[in-house]
Design a protein around this motif. Sequence first.
Motif, PDB file in Angstrom:
ATOM      1  N   VAL A 261       0.864  -1.189   0.000  1.00  0.00           N
ATOM      2  CA  VAL A 261       0.000   0.000   0.000  1.00  0.00           C
ATOM      3  C   VAL A 261       0.900   1.240   0.000  1.00  0.00           C
ATOM      4  N   ALA A 262       0.313   2.389  -0.269  1.00  0.00           N
ATOM      5  CA  ALA A 262       1.107   3.626  -0.270  1.00  0.00           C
ATOM      6  C   ALA A 262       1.545   3.951   1.170  1.00  0.00           C
ATOM      7  N   PRO A 263       2.692   4.625   1.337  1.00  0.00           N
ATOM      8  CA  PRO A 263       3.156   4.933   2.699  1.00  0.00           C
ATOM      9  C   PRO A 263       2.122   5.673   3.545  1.00  0.00           C
ATOM     10  N   GLU A 264       1.322   6.579   2.924  1.00  0.00           N
ATOM     11  CA  GLU A 264       0.306   7.301   3.726  1.00  0.00           C
ATOM     12  C   GLU A 264      -0.774   6.335   4.206  1.00  0.00           C
ATOM     13  N   GLN A 265      -1.061   5.323   3.362  1.00  0.00           N
ATOM     14  CA  GLN A 265      -2.069   4.337   3.783  1.00  0.00           C
ATOM     15  C   GLN A 265      -1.513   3.463   4.903  1.00  0.00           C
ATOM     16  N   LEU A 266      -0.236   3.126   4.800  1.00  0.00           N
ATOM     17  CA  LEU A 266       0.377   2.297   5.845  1.00  0.00           C
ATOM     18  C   LEU A 266       0.263   2.987   7.213  1.00  0.00           C
ATOM     19  N   LYS A 267       0.303   4.315   7.185  1.00  0.00           N
ATOM     20  CA  LYS A 267       0.194   5.071   8.447  1.00  0.00           C
ATOM     21  C   LYS A 267      -1.189   4.915   9.094  1.00  0.00           C
ATOM     22  N   GLN A 268      -2.140   4.368   8.356  1.00  0.00           N
ATOM     23  CA  GLN A 268      -3.494   4.161   8.904  1.00  0.00           C
ATOM     24  C   GLN A 268      -3.655   2.757   9.494  1.00  0.00           C
ATOM     25  N   LEU A 269      -2.561   1.966   9.487  1.00  0.00           N
ATOM     26  CA  LEU A 269      -2.667   0.557   9.900  1.00  0.00           C
ATOM     27  C   LEU A 269      -3.177   0.408  11.338  1.00  0.00           C
ATOM     28  N   THR A 270      -2.632   1.199  12.251  1.00  0.00           N
ATOM     29  CA  THR A 270      -3.023   1.077  13.663  1.00  0.00           C
ATOM     30  C   THR A 270      -4.499   1.426  13.819  1.00  0.00           C
ATOM     31  N   LYS A 271      -4.916   2.488  13.141  1.00  0.00           N
ATOM     32  CA  LYS A 271      -6.328   2.900  13.224  1.00  0.00           C
ATOM     33  C   LYS A 271      -7.236   1.801  12.665  1.00  0.00           C
ATOM     34  N   LEU A 272      -6.816   1.217  11.537  1.00  0.00           N
ATOM     35  CA  LEU A 272      -7.634   0.174  10.903  1.00  0.00           C
ATOM     36  C   LEU A 272      -7.803  -1.011  11.853  1.00  0.00           C
ATOM     37  N   SER A 273      -6.688  -1.419  12.457  1.00  0.00           N
ATOM     38  CA  SER A 273      -6.719  -2.563  13.364  1.00  0.00           C
ATOM     39  C   SER A 273      -7.657  -2.280  14.535  1.00  0.00           C
ATOM     40  N   ARG A 274      -7.568  -1.082  15.101  1.00  0.00           N
ATOM     41  CA  ARG A 274      -8.398  -0.739  16.272  1.00  0.00           C
ATOM     42  C   ARG A 274      -9.864  -0.578  15.869  1.00  0.00           C
ATOM     43  N   PHE A 275     -10.073  -0.070  14.676  1.00  0.00           N
ATOM     44  CA  PHE A 275     -11.448   0.107  14.176  1.00  0.00           C
ATOM     45  C   PHE A 275     -12.138  -1.255  14.060  1.00  0.00           C
ATOM     46  N   VAL A 276     -11.436  -2.209  13.454  1.00  0.00           N
ATOM     47  CA  VAL A 276     -12.041  -3.537  13.265  1.00  0.00           C
ATOM     48  C   VAL A 276     -12.267  -4.203  14.629  1.00  0.00           C
TER      49      VAL A 276
END
Length: 540
Positions: A261-276
């Motif tokens: 994924v793009a580096p800016e998207q990778l920065k959303q990984l923690t949020k994505l994990s917590r959201f799910v």
Amino acid sequence: MKEKVYLYDTTLRDGTQGEGVSLSVEDKVKIAVKLDQFGIDFIEGGWPGSNPKDMAFFERMREIPLKHAVVTAFGSTCRPNVAAEEDDNLRALLESGVKAAAIFGKSWDLHVTDALKTTLDENLRMVADSVAFLKSRGLTVLFLAEHFFDGYKHNPVYALRVLEAAEEAGADWIVLCDTNGGSLPHEIFDTVRTVKASVQTPLGIHPHNDGELAVANALAAVQAGAQQVQGTINGIGERCGNVNLVSVIPNLQLKLGYDCVAPEQLKQLTKLSRFVAEIANMAMPNNQPFVGNSAFAHKGGIHVSAVLKDPKTYEHIDPELIGNKRRVLVSELAGQSNLLAKAEELEIDVALDRQEAREIVKRIKEREFQGYQYEGAEASLTLMLLEAAGKLRQLFTLDSFKILMEKTADQSISSEAMVKLHVNGQVVHTAAEGNGPVNALDNALRKALETHFPCLAEMYLTDYKVRVLDESGATAAKVRVLIESARDGEKWSTVGVSTNVIEASWEALADSIRYLLWKEGCEEAERPEQTEARVGIVNH
Ligand SMILES: CC(=O)SCCNC(=O)CCNC(=O)[C@H](O)C(C)(C)COP(=O)(O)OP(=O)(O)OC[C@H]1O[C@@H](n2cnc3c(N)ncnc32)[C@H](O)[C@@H]1OP(=O)(O)O
Ligand SMILES: CC(=O)C(=O)O
């Protein structure tokens, strides 16, 4: 950058096979939208032939345009002795309106003869006809070879013939599944490499985590030539779960240099994990690699001292790359570096020198020896720091409290607390009831203070934990009370310790209020005439 590795998320299908996981259609839609924003390539939404909820999800998704991901429906090959075009499951895949379908077929001869109860040739027919049928209707087809690695171990010739049948019928992807999740990384690597030499179709890997090796297995497969990884967010899934994409993605991208994924998207990984985790109503382990709350939390004084000089000394990656953050814990294992870093992290302007910080650390260690625990009670730690730096005013002090509890023959229980405080030089005496002694004490304390500090009306208790510290002491043992309070979405935790649970609760309650008053800057209150070193330790 090395080549692209495609990400296939099956949280909404295989993830829901995890015990205790149940997602509504709207939950699934919300997760799908986030997965798309994050840059997932395929989102497997469910099995339309299985239940109406999954069919409803695909209907809903037709109204929701995604930017990047392909919504994929899951199903099986046709049933034995049933033509593909007559098979209800394959028809349901078409009815779902998706552009891509993932169908699983048997590649372990044992499953063909003992689970499907059919012949090896009929299984090859089922695979070929099912893939060809879906292709003839214009779908992208991913063929998932269930139990491929176990099948290959027992009968490699047949396992490869199944893949060839799918390839000849036009499958766009062949995905090798470690369905029982027991393979080892070197087995996965060798098998994928062998398959790669005899199959032209791009390969994917679908590992399960029964041997706790799913992440290693996914990486091994990619290194051997697989170009797609199928897994779930936070590794949810049946038994021990699917491979955790939240760990696979940064390993592939940051360690092995693949493009996910793009580096800016990778920065959303923690949020994505917590959201799910939030939507699936699952508690996230603090020590979850990469995205856990403790993943970059440093506790040992030696570690903190080095990390402050250069984070690389004790961090495998920069936490910001995946949207997590560094934290410093203060405890009996701390040095002055922990304390100074913590003060900075908490944005407390205490201007301590190293020696003063060492003195406070010494006091913290003494108190932790008595049973306090500050890493889970940062608000109490903040108060201690402010007090030591002479920056905390005592806005109220306790004169006394009294608690009555009554249980009657009809089993009703009530509690009443009476509290006498000094607030701004006045003596305030209140009483309040509660459903238990701590609740009554909390109510009486607030009643006494709310007229002076109206902000307290919006503060509420969100968690209350008691831990017995000396089990051998039985009912005379010391207890530690940890309280979490909240106001306006902000949460903070405080601690109290005593051989009396009410006294320990008082300490934690008083700290939670003192913290809020400090945060709110209630400096307009007059300094009380009589002050004590610590609220709650006199006259009761
Ligand atoms: C490895 C995986 O994760 S595969 C996915 C597993 N997930 C699920 O099973 C969740 C959704 N499943 C369901 O809703 C139901 O099991 C259904 C609707 C698919 C089937 O329900 P039923 O028709 O009542 O069958 P049941 O669940 O008892 O058994 C599964 C049947 O599928 C057959 N089957 C298993 N794999 C395949 C396959 N690849 N191709 C065709 N048929 C298959 C089995 O042999 C069995 O057939 P039988 O009833 O003739 O013995
Ligand atoms: C298909 C699938 O989910 C598996 O084999 O694990």
